[in-house]
Design a protein around this motif. Structure first.
Motif, PDB file in Angstrom:
ATOM      1  N   GLY A 295       0.084  -3.302  -4.360  1.00 32.75           N
ATOM      2  CA  GLY A 295       0.905  -2.564  -4.785  1.00 32.75           C
ATOM      3  C   GLY A 295       0.723  -1.464  -5.738  1.00 32.75           C
ATOM      4  N   GLU A 296      -0.498  -1.623  -6.540  1.00 36.30           N
ATOM      5  CA  GLU A 296      -1.152  -0.811  -7.218  1.00 36.30           C
ATOM      6  C   GLU A 296      -1.822   0.472  -6.427  1.00 36.30           C
ATOM      7  N   ALA A 297      -2.446   0.090  -5.095  1.00 35.89           N
ATOM      8  CA  ALA A 297      -2.814   0.891  -4.344  1.00 35.89           C
ATOM      9  C   ALA A 297      -1.832   1.828  -3.744  1.00 35.89           C
ATOM     10  N   VAL A 298      -0.737   1.064  -3.164  1.00 33.75           N
ATOM     11  CA  VAL A 298       0.317   1.822  -2.611  1.00 33.75           C
ATOM     12  C   VAL A 298       1.038   2.746  -3.519  1.00 33.75           C
ATOM     13  N   LEU A 299       1.319   2.286  -5.031  1.00 34.94           N
ATOM     14  CA  LEU A 299       1.913   3.170  -5.939  1.00 34.94           C
ATOM     15  C   LEU A 299       1.049   4.271  -6.214  1.00 34.94           C
ATOM     16  N   SER A 300      -0.289   4.300  -6.107  1.00 32.08           N
ATOM     17  CA  SER A 300      -1.228   5.526  -6.455  1.00 32.08           C
ATOM     18  C   SER A 300      -0.880   6.476  -5.345  1.00 32.08           C
ATOM     19  N   LEU A 301      -0.816   6.092  -4.070  1.00 33.27           N
ATOM     20  CA  LEU A 301      -0.812   6.997  -2.989  1.00 33.27           C
ATOM     21  C   LEU A 301       0.691   7.735  -3.009  1.00 33.27           C
ATOM     22  N   LEU A 302       1.551   6.933  -3.389  1.00 34.57           N
ATOM     23  CA  LEU A 302       2.907   7.424  -3.323  1.00 34.57           C
ATOM     24  C   LEU A 302       3.046   8.512  -4.492  1.00 34.57           C
ATOM     25  N   THR A 303       2.317   8.209  -5.628  1.00 38.29           N
ATOM     26  CA  THR A 303       2.424   9.408  -6.815  1.00 38.29           C
ATOM     27  C   THR A 303       1.633  10.624  -6.469  1.00 38.29           C
ATOM     28  N   GLU A 304       0.729  10.561  -5.501  1.00 31.14           N
ATOM     29  CA  GLU A 304      -0.051  11.639  -4.938  1.00 31.14           C
ATOM     30  C   GLU A 304       0.534  12.085  -3.726  1.00 31.14           C
ATOM     31  N   ASN A 305       1.569  11.567  -3.130  1.00 31.51           N
ATOM     32  CA  ASN A 305       2.320  12.005  -2.058  1.00 31.51           C
ATOM     33  C   ASN A 305       1.366  11.965  -0.795  1.00 31.51           C
ATOM     34  N   SER A 306       0.550  11.055  -0.901  1.00 31.61           N
ATOM     35  CA  SER A 306      -0.274  10.862   0.344  1.00 31.61           C
ATOM     36  C   SER A 306       0.380   9.944   1.436  1.00 31.61           C
ATOM     37  N   PRO A 307      -0.379   9.947   2.546  1.00 30.62           N
ATOM     38  CA  PRO A 307       0.424   9.222   3.605  1.00 30.62           C
ATOM     39  C   PRO A 307       0.211   7.857   3.413  1.00 30.62           C
ATOM     40  N   ILE A 308       1.356   7.031   3.564  1.00 32.58           N
ATOM     41  CA  ILE A 308       1.214   5.747   3.571  1.00 32.58           C
ATOM     42  C   ILE A 308       0.742   4.967   4.926  1.00 32.58           C
ATOM     43  N   ASN A 309      -0.391   4.748   5.038  1.00 31.68           N
ATOM     44  CA  ASN A 309      -0.874   3.759   6.309  1.00 31.68           C
ATOM     45  C   ASN A 309      -1.941   3.010   6.137  1.00 31.68           C
ATOM     46  N   LEU A 310      -2.447   2.407   6.960  1.00 23.51           N
ATOM     47  CA  LEU A 310      -3.442   1.386   6.823  1.00 23.51           C
ATOM     48  C   LEU A 310      -4.515   1.994   6.477  1.00 23.51           C
ATOM     49  N   GLN A 311      -5.249   3.085   6.896  1.00 24.77           N
ATOM     50  CA  GLN A 311      -6.360   3.761   6.568  1.00 24.77           C
ATOM     51  C   GLN A 311      -6.155   4.080   5.228  1.00 24.77           C
ATOM     52  N   ALA A 312      -5.208   4.954   4.953  1.00 23.42           N
ATOM     53  CA  ALA A 312      -5.178   5.255   3.601  1.00 23.42           C
ATOM     54  C   ALA A 312      -5.088   4.257   2.588  1.00 23.42           C
ATOM     55  N   LEU A 313      -4.399   3.069   2.814  1.00 21.59           N
ATOM     56  CA  LEU A 313      -4.538   2.129   1.784  1.00 21.59           C
ATOM     57  C   LEU A 313      -5.913   1.420   1.767  1.00 21.59           C
ATOM     58  N   VAL A 314      -6.653   1.347   3.019  1.00 24.65           N
ATOM     59  CA  VAL A 314      -7.838   0.808   2.846  1.00 24.65           C
ATOM     60  C   VAL A 314      -8.963   1.556   1.873  1.00 24.65           C
ATOM     61  N   MET A 315      -8.662   2.934   2.406  1.00 28.88           N
ATOM     62  CA  MET A 315      -9.667   4.016   1.574  1.00 28.88           C
ATOM     63  C   MET A 315      -9.400   3.869  -0.060  1.00 28.88           C
ATOM     64  N   ARG A 316      -7.989   3.707  -0.270  1.00 27.91           N
ATOM     65  CA  ARG A 316      -7.737   3.548  -1.774  1.00 27.91           C
ATOM     66  C   ARG A 316      -8.044   2.382  -2.729  1.00 27.91           C
ATOM     67  N   LEU A 317      -8.019   1.150  -1.936  1.00 29.93           N
ATOM     68  CA  LEU A 317      -8.741   0.199  -2.425  1.00 29.93           C
ATOM     69  C   LEU A 317     -10.124   0.150  -2.372  1.00 29.93           C
ATOM     70  N   GLN A 318     -10.818   0.856  -1.536  1.00 29.08           N
ATOM     71  CA  GLN A 318     -12.220   0.862  -1.672  1.00 29.08           C
ATOM     72  C   GLN A 318     -12.586   1.865  -2.767  1.00 29.08           C
ATOM     73  N   SER A 319     -11.853   2.929  -3.079  1.00 31.25           N
ATOM     74  CA  SER A 319     -12.070   3.544  -4.295  1.00 31.25           C
ATOM     75  C   SER A 319     -11.819   2.752  -5.534  1.00 31.25           C
ATOM     76  N   MET A 320     -10.856   1.861  -5.454  1.00 31.41           N
ATOM     77  CA  MET A 320     -10.612   0.954  -6.605  1.00 31.41           C
ATOM     78  C   MET A 320     -11.698   0.081  -6.716  1.00 31.41           C
ATOM     79  N   GLU A 321     -12.055  -0.246  -5.676  1.00 33.47           N
ATOM     80  CA  GLU A 321     -13.258  -1.391  -5.782  1.00 33.47           C
ATOM     81  C   GLU A 321     -14.582  -0.708  -6.639  1.00 33.47           C
ATOM     82  N   ALA A 322     -14.742   0.492  -6.204  1.00 33.43           N
ATOM     83  CA  ALA A 322     -15.997   1.289  -6.502  1.00 33.43           C
ATOM     84  C   ALA A 322     -15.758   1.740  -8.101  1.00 33.43           C
ATOM     85  N   SER A 323     -14.579   1.938  -8.574  1.00 29.27           N
ATOM     86  CA  SER A 323     -14.297   2.029  -9.938  1.00 29.27           C
ATOM     87  C   SER A 323     -13.866   0.936 -10.994  1.00 29.27           C
TER      88      SER A 323
END
Length: 99
Positions: free
Chosen positions: A15-43
């Motif tokens: 939910g946190e990853a999807v919400l951050s994608l929504l606030t940036e008007n980014s596309p919501i798809n599997l690739q974007a979700l995994v990329m966001r989760l990976q950046s969350m993991e790194a930080s």
């Protein structure tokens, strides 16, 4: 942790990853979700959160590959044409009008 706690954390992280994608008007798809989760993991600030996010990434990718495999199996059932002619595909034998 109990299974219900892990499921709740998984839902919150997704939910946190999807919400951050929504606030940036980014596309919501599997690739974007995994990329966001990976950046969350790194930080992530601590090792436990990194571990949980890594598990979430593994679960999301595993579920998507299982869904693709299931869809491929289902599509194999529809190899033939699913349209059936009620009156055959005969063409009129003459050019004369009947009416």
């Amino acid at each position: 942790m109990k299974r219900s706690e892990i499921e709740q954390l998984t839902d919150e992280i997704i939910g946190e990853a999807v919400l951050s994608l929504l606030t940036e008007n980014s596309p919501i798809n599997l690739q974007a979700l995994v990329m966001r989760l990976q950046s969350m993991e790194a930080s992530a600030s601590n090792y436990q959160r990194q571990d949980i996010i890594a598990r979430v990434i593994a679960e999301v990718t595993r579920n998507s590959s299982e869904a693709r495999r299931h869809a491929a199996n289902e599509s194999g059932k529809w190899d033939s044409d699913n349209v059936h002619q009620l009156f055959g595909n005969r063409q009129p034998t003459s050019n004369r009008k009947k009416h």
